[in-house]
Design a protein around this motif. Sequence first.
Motif, PDB file in Angstrom:
ATOM      1  N   ARG A 138      50.578   6.782  34.166  1.00  0.00           N
ATOM      2  CA  ARG A 138      49.408   5.928  34.448  1.00  0.00           C
ATOM      3  C   ARG A 138      48.146   6.768  34.599  1.00  0.00           C
ATOM      4  N   TYR A 139      48.297   7.879  35.312  1.00  0.00           N
ATOM      5  CA  TYR A 139      47.136   8.744  35.527  1.00  0.00           C
ATOM      6  C   TYR A 139      46.652   9.319  34.188  1.00  0.00           C
ATOM      7  N   ARG A 140      47.612   9.694  33.335  1.00  0.00           N
ATOM      8  CA  ARG A 140      47.243  10.234  32.022  1.00  0.00           C
ATOM      9  C   ARG A 140      46.453   9.192  31.233  1.00  0.00           C
ATOM     10  N   GLU A 141      46.899   7.937  31.279  1.00  0.00           N
ATOM     11  CA  GLU A 141      46.178   6.876  30.566  1.00  0.00           C
ATOM     12  C   GLU A 141      44.747   6.761  31.056  1.00  0.00           C
ATOM     13  N   ARG A 142      44.576   6.962  32.372  1.00  0.00           N
ATOM     14  CA  ARG A 142      43.237   6.799  32.958  1.00  0.00           C
ATOM     15  C   ARG A 142      42.307   7.958  32.603  1.00  0.00           C
ATOM     16  N   VAL A 143      42.854   9.186  32.603  1.00  0.00           N
ATOM     17  CA  VAL A 143      41.939  10.339  32.462  1.00  0.00           C
ATOM     18  C   VAL A 143      41.982  10.980  31.079  1.00  0.00           C
ATOM     19  N   SER A 144      42.935  10.548  30.238  1.00  0.00           N
ATOM     20  CA  SER A 144      43.152  11.279  28.994  1.00  0.00           C
ATOM     21  C   SER A 144      42.137  10.924  27.923  1.00  0.00           C
ATOM     22  N   ASP A 145      41.760  11.969  27.148  1.00  0.00           N
ATOM     23  CA  ASP A 145      40.971  11.717  25.945  1.00  0.00           C
ATOM     24  C   ASP A 145      41.879  11.883  24.722  1.00  0.00           C
ATOM     25  N   GLY A 146      43.175  11.892  24.952  1.00  0.00           N
ATOM     26  CA  GLY A 146      44.132  11.996  23.849  1.00  0.00           C
ATOM     27  C   GLY A 146      44.984  13.247  23.933  1.00  0.00           C
ATOM     28  N   GLY A 147      44.378  14.375  24.278  1.00  0.00           N
ATOM     29  CA  GLY A 147      45.154  15.614  24.252  1.00  0.00           C
ATOM     30  C   GLY A 147      45.553  16.107  25.634  1.00  0.00           C
ATOM     31  N   THR A 148      45.552  15.206  26.598  1.00  0.00           N
ATOM     32  CA  THR A 148      45.812  15.631  27.975  1.00  0.00           C
ATOM     33  C   THR A 148      47.293  15.495  28.330  1.00  0.00           C
ATOM     34  N   ALA A 149      47.818  16.520  28.982  1.00  0.00           N
ATOM     35  CA  ALA A 149      49.190  16.455  29.493  1.00  0.00           C
ATOM     36  C   ALA A 149      49.121  16.404  31.014  1.00  0.00           C
ATOM     37  N   VAL A 150      49.914  15.519  31.601  1.00  0.00           N
ATOM     38  CA  VAL A 150      49.935  15.390  33.067  1.00  0.00           C
ATOM     39  C   VAL A 150      51.347  15.662  33.569  1.00  0.00           C
ATOM     40  N   LEU A 151      51.470  16.571  34.518  1.00  0.00           N
ATOM     41  CA  LEU A 151      52.737  16.806  35.206  1.00  0.00           C
ATOM     42  C   LEU A 151      52.491  16.771  36.709  1.00  0.00           C
ATOM     43  N   GLY A 152      53.498  16.343  37.438  1.00  0.00           N
ATOM     44  CA  GLY A 152      53.426  16.360  38.899  1.00  0.00           C
ATOM     45  C   GLY A 152      54.093  17.619  39.450  1.00  0.00           C
ATOM     46  N   TYR A 153      53.522  18.160  40.515  1.00  0.00           N
ATOM     47  CA  TYR A 153      54.079  19.337  41.204  1.00  0.00           C
ATOM     48  C   TYR A 153      54.196  18.967  42.679  1.00  0.00           C
ATOM     49  N   SER A 154      55.305  19.352  43.286  1.00  0.00           N
ATOM     50  CA  SER A 154      55.583  18.886  44.650  1.00  0.00           C
ATOM     51  C   SER A 154      55.783  20.034  45.629  1.00  0.00           C
ATOM     52  N   PRO A 155      55.316  19.869  46.877  1.00  0.00           N
ATOM     53  CA  PRO A 155      55.620  20.855  47.921  1.00  0.00           C
ATOM     54  C   PRO A 155      57.138  20.959  48.093  1.00  0.00           C
ATOM     55  N   GLY A 156      57.585  22.171  48.350  1.00  0.00           N
ATOM     56  CA  GLY A 156      59.021  22.382  48.515  1.00  0.00           C
ATOM     57  C   GLY A 156      59.667  22.944  47.264  1.00  0.00           C
ATOM     58  N   TYR A 157      58.899  23.041  46.185  1.00  0.00           N
ATOM     59  CA  TYR A 157      59.452  23.532  44.919  1.00  0.00           C
ATOM     60  C   TYR A 157      58.621  24.686  44.378  1.00  0.00           C
ATOM     61  N   CYS A 158      59.320  25.632  43.760  1.00  0.00           N
ATOM     62  CA  CYS A 158      58.668  26.685  42.962  1.00  0.00           C
ATOM     63  C   CYS A 158      57.573  27.415  43.748  1.00  0.00           C
ATOM     64  N   GLY A 159      57.889  27.788  44.980  1.00  0.00           N
ATOM     65  CA  GLY A 159      56.998  28.628  45.766  1.00  0.00           C
ATOM     66  C   GLY A 159      55.936  27.899  46.571  1.00  0.00           C
ATOM     67  N   TRP A 160      55.768  26.584  46.318  1.00  0.00           N
ATOM     68  CA  TRP A 160      54.802  25.804  47.124  1.00  0.00           C
ATOM     69  C   TRP A 160      55.552  25.324  48.364  1.00  0.00           C
ATOM     70  N   HIS A 161      55.205  25.879  49.499  1.00  0.00           N
ATOM     71  CA  HIS A 161      56.006  25.665  50.707  1.00  0.00           C
ATOM     72  C   HIS A 161      55.951  24.208  51.165  1.00  0.00           C
ATOM     73  N   ILE A 162      57.084  23.744  51.655  1.00  0.00           N
ATOM     74  CA  ILE A 162      57.210  22.341  52.094  1.00  0.00           C
ATOM     75  C   ILE A 162      56.196  21.988  53.193  1.00  0.00           C
ATOM     76  N   SER A 163      55.784  22.994  53.996  1.00  0.00           N
ATOM     77  CA  SER A 163      54.844  22.697  55.094  1.00  0.00           C
ATOM     78  C   SER A 163      53.481  22.234  54.583  1.00  0.00           C
ATOM     79  N   ALA A 164      53.196  22.448  53.297  1.00  0.00           N
ATOM     80  CA  ALA A 164      51.938  21.940  52.734  1.00  0.00           C
ATOM     81  C   ALA A 164      51.909  20.408  52.725  1.00  0.00           C
ATOM     82  N   GLN A 165      53.072  19.795  52.939  1.00  0.00           N
ATOM     83  CA  GLN A 165      53.103  18.332  53.045  1.00  0.00           C
ATOM     84  C   GLN A 165      52.130  17.826  54.120  1.00  0.00           C
ATOM     85  N   ARG A 166      51.983  18.610  55.186  1.00  0.00           N
ATOM     86  CA  ARG A 166      51.129  18.118  56.288  1.00  0.00           C
ATOM     87  C   ARG A 166      49.688  17.939  55.821  1.00  0.00           C
ATOM     88  N   LYS A 167      49.179  18.935  55.102  1.00  0.00           N
ATOM     89  CA  LYS A 167      47.800  18.817  54.597  1.00  0.00           C
ATOM     90  C   LYS A 167      47.712  17.699  53.541  1.00  0.00           C
TER      91      LYS A 167
END
Length: 230
Positions: A138-167
């Motif tokens: 949905r977000y890609r549909e809203r912001v894309s001009d055609g060549g945009t890729a959107v991925l989600g990244y979450s706290p707790g994965y791949c070095g982004w510490h889970i405590s960032a959830q608070r912020k």
Amino acid sequence: MRERVVFSIGEAMPPRGDVLDRMGMGSPAPVSTRTDALIEAAVAEFERLAEPTGLVDDVTAEAFALVYAGEGRNSHETPLERIYPRADSLALFVATLGARVSARITELFAADDMARGYVLDAVASVSSDLLADRLAARYRERVSDGGTAVLGYSPGYCGWHISAQRKLFERLGPGEIGISLNESCLMQPLKSVSGVLVAGAAPIHRFRPEFSFCANCTTRQCLPRMRSVR
Ligand code: SF4
């Protein structure tokens, strides 16, 4: 722009093959009649109980830098810290299946009904990931001009510490759709997902998974994700 999204059950229903994959039964071999019946029952419970809802809110790179930094506990180098500064736009997100599905899973395990609890948990886990994908689309549909890729990244994965959830929660305020954080930064209801949607050219999402924490990774989920935005 802040957007609240109420999904239909159909939008939240995961493909059966993905549920079997999550259960470690993704081979082409047919599943047993008992497994079939368990999946059917879990799907019926899911249809009855799920209340899939999401929330997305745009965030500037400057504001996201504070969310990303969290409490200063991220790994020394992470994929996301290289990716988000190159994004065209960013949005924080949460999505949940609501309290009733998570409560039912807890109830089944507490009653020692492991098989039903396990299968409903698998359906709900795959569905939660699906909701994040749907918000990204949905977000890609809203912001894309055609060549945009959107991925989600979450706290707790791949070095982004889970405590960032608070912020992230301070900034997004997902209490309005019934999600809170416990002391361990786990979301309640448990079957919820959160993170940042990163929109930009596909190459910004690509990296070599050679970070210090990758040595202990059993899923290598970044690889199919990167392939998905080619
Ligand atoms: S290998 Fe695992 S830990 Fe490393 S970036 Fe990929 S998914 Fe993340």
